[in-house]
Design an enzyme around this catalytic site. Structure first.
Site, PDB file in Angstrom:
ATOM      1  N   GLY A 161       0.899  -1.285  -0.124  1.00  0.00           N
ATOM      2  CA  GLY A 161       0.101   0.035   0.110  1.00  0.00           C
ATOM      3  C   GLY A 161       1.000   1.115  -0.058  1.00  0.00           C
ATOM      4  CG  ASN A 162       5.588   2.828   0.982  1.00  0.00           C
ATOM      5  OD1 ASN A 162       5.633   3.554   0.039  1.00  0.00           O
ATOM      6  ND2 ASN A 162       6.025   2.757   2.005  1.00  0.00           N
ATOM      7  CE  LYS A 209       7.647  -1.233   1.799  1.00  0.00           C
ATOM      8  NZ  LYS A 209       7.315  -2.203   2.349  1.00  0.00           N
ATOM      9  CD  GLU A 269      -4.111  -9.032  12.387  1.00  0.00           C
ATOM     10  OE1 GLU A 269      -4.013  -8.818  13.607  1.00  0.00           O
ATOM     11  OE2 GLU A 269      -5.003  -9.753  12.262  1.00  0.00           O
ATOM     12  CG  ASP A 311       7.575  -6.300   6.549  1.00  0.00           C
ATOM     13  OD1 ASP A 311       6.572  -5.758   6.524  1.00  0.00           O
ATOM     14  OD2 ASP A 311       8.187  -6.512   7.562  1.00  0.00           O
ATOM     15  CB  SER A 312      11.831  -2.811   4.137  1.00  0.00           C
ATOM     16  OG  SER A 312      10.756  -2.054   3.741  1.00  0.00           O
ATOM     17  CG  PHE A 360       9.768   6.080   1.482  1.00  0.00           C
ATOM     18  CD1 PHE A 360      10.726   5.562   0.557  1.00  0.00           C
ATOM     19  CD2 PHE A 360       9.250   5.293   2.385  1.00  0.00           C
ATOM     20  CE1 PHE A 360      11.017   4.211   0.282  1.00  0.00           C
ATOM     21  CE2 PHE A 360       9.570   3.866   2.214  1.00  0.00           C
ATOM     22  CZ  PHE A 360      10.476   3.357   1.319  1.00  0.00           C
ATOM     23  CG  ASP A 371      15.093   7.356   2.446  1.00  0.00           C
ATOM     24  OD1 ASP A 371      15.751   6.350   2.977  1.00  0.00           O
ATOM     25  OD2 ASP A 371      14.677   7.257   1.407  1.00  0.00           O
TER      26      ASP A 371
HETATM   27  P1  ITT Z   1       3.223  -2.008   2.965  1.00  0.00           P
HETATM   28  O1  ITT Z   1       3.428  -2.942   4.148  1.00  0.00           O
HETATM   29  O2  ITT Z   1       2.103  -1.551   2.532  1.00  0.00           O
HETATM   30  O3  ITT Z   1       4.365  -2.530   1.813  1.00  0.00           O
HETATM   31  P2  ITT Z   1       4.570  -0.194   4.716  1.00  0.00           P
HETATM   32  O4  ITT Z   1       5.383   1.268   4.406  1.00  0.00           O
HETATM   33  O5  ITT Z   1       3.602  -0.250   5.803  1.00  0.00           O
HETATM   34  O6  ITT Z   1       3.767  -0.613   3.387  1.00  0.00           O
HETATM   35  P3  ITT Z   1       6.478  -2.063   5.802  1.00  0.00           P
HETATM   36  O7  ITT Z   1       5.428  -2.638   6.871  1.00  0.00           O
HETATM   37  O8  ITT Z   1       7.276  -2.940   5.259  1.00  0.00           O
HETATM   38  O9  ITT Z   1       5.972  -1.176   4.736  1.00  0.00           O
HETATM   39  O10 ITT Z   1       7.322  -0.953   6.690  1.00  0.00           O
HETATM   40  C1  ITT Z   1       8.444  -0.435   6.204  1.00  0.00           C
HETATM   41  C2  ITT Z   1       8.745   0.894   6.779  1.00  0.00           C
HETATM   42  O11 ITT Z   1      10.066   0.958   6.988  1.00  0.00           O
HETATM   43  C3  ITT Z   1       8.391   2.216   6.050  1.00  0.00           C
HETATM   44  O12 ITT Z   1       7.171   2.660   6.222  1.00  0.00           O
HETATM   45  C4  ITT Z   1       9.510   3.059   6.465  1.00  0.00           C
HETATM   46  O13 ITT Z   1       9.364   3.853   7.780  1.00  0.00           O
HETATM   47  C5  ITT Z   1      10.864   2.342   6.794  1.00  0.00           C
HETATM   48  N1  ITT Z   1      11.521   1.962   5.494  1.00  0.00           N
HETATM   49  C6  ITT Z   1      11.605   0.926   4.840  1.00  0.00           C
HETATM   50  N2  ITT Z   1      12.604   1.017   3.781  1.00  0.00           N
HETATM   51  C7  ITT Z   1      12.759   2.545   3.592  1.00  0.00           C
HETATM   52  C8  ITT Z   1      13.589   3.359   2.885  1.00  0.00           C
HETATM   53  O14 ITT Z   1      14.160   2.780   1.691  1.00  0.00           O
HETATM   54  N3  ITT Z   1      13.705   4.491   3.178  1.00  0.00           N
HETATM   55  C9  ITT Z   1      13.291   5.027   4.480  1.00  0.00           C
HETATM   56  N4  ITT Z   1      12.558   4.123   5.257  1.00  0.00           N
HETATM   57  C10 ITT Z   1      12.141   2.810   4.908  1.00  0.00           C
END
Ligand code: ITT
Length: 196
Positions: free
Chosen positions: A12-13, A16, A41, A70-71, A149, A152
């Site tokens: 939903g991001n 990404k 969930e 997932d990151s 985002f 960063d």
């Molecule tokens: P989805 O689950 O829908 O993919 P999300 O943003 O909730 O979107 P995650 O649960 O994987 O995704 O959480 C990842 C978070 O980690 C993200 O919202 C950022 O706060 C951080 N993050 C991950 N990759 C990043 C990046 O490349 N640069 C900066 N922050 C990052």
């Protein structure tokens, strides 16, 4: 005309999705958003588990091969936090950065890494491959930069002379990021196994 393979990207991001389509340009793979109603969930306890949960839900809704990312940011002095809770650490992106800087204010150790776990599943939700990418650095004392985002603006990546990921161009970040490192291995798998 190039015949691209379309794969659902379970997110939903929008940031990404944009990054992975930039990283995979020219690979013969195009990533598209999941169908309406995608809202899994994320109740796993690891990046790997949560990426599997998301990929499986996207394939259930779309009946297509699906990939999830997932990151998050793991900070040494905070015992790996915010980790899998990076997106939920505080209510807004700025509040998350402020909380991180406040929690590290007294710490002499600012080492941290970004982790990205990607899971690729088939049309029935079976795992095809799971890959991890990381990038290492430290947390800046002050935020800087407007690109990218999430965290960063406070992530100083090793070897880049005091630049945060948000100071870098999109192209630069996409050549060295945790997402790049994971996606490269996924693209190789797709090209070798799914006949792009
Ligand atoms: P989805 O689950 O829908 O993919 P999300 O943003 O909730 O979107 P995650 O649960 O994987 O995704 O959480 C990842 C978070 O980690 C993200 O919202 C950022 O706060 C951080 N993050 C991950 N990759 C990043 C990046 O490349 N640069 C900066 N922050 C990052």
């Amino acid at each position: 005309m190039e015949n691209k393979i379309k794969i659902v990207f379970a997110t939903g991001n929008a940031h990404k999705l944009h990054e992975i389509n930039e990283i995979s340009k020219g690979s013969g793979v195009e990533f598209i958003l999941p169908p309406k109603g995608f809202d899994p969930e994320e109740n796993g306890t690891t990046f790997e588990q949560n990426s599997y949960i998301k990929a499986k839900e996207a394939s259930r809704l779309s009946k297509m091969i699906s990939l999830a990312d997932d990151s998050g940011l793991c900070v040494e002095a905070l015992n790996g936090e915010p980790g899998i809770f990076s997106a939920r650490y505080a209510p807004t992106p700025q509040a998350r950065i402020d909380k991180l800087l406040a929690n590290l204010a007294e710490s002499g150790n600012r080492r941290a890494k970004f982790v990205c776990a990607m899971t690729l599943v088939d049309e029935s939700g079976n795992i095809l491959t799971q890959q991890i990418g990381e990038c290492h650095g430290k947390i800046a004392k002050n935020q800087s930069g407007t690109n990218g985002f999430g965290y960063d603006p406070v992530f100083l990546i090793d070897g880049y002379d005091g630049l945060t990921l948000a100071d870098m161009s999109e192209e630069q970040k996409n050549k060295i990021s945790h997402r790049f490192n994971a996606l490269n291995k996924i693209i190789t798998y797709i090209q070798e196994n799914l006949r792009v």
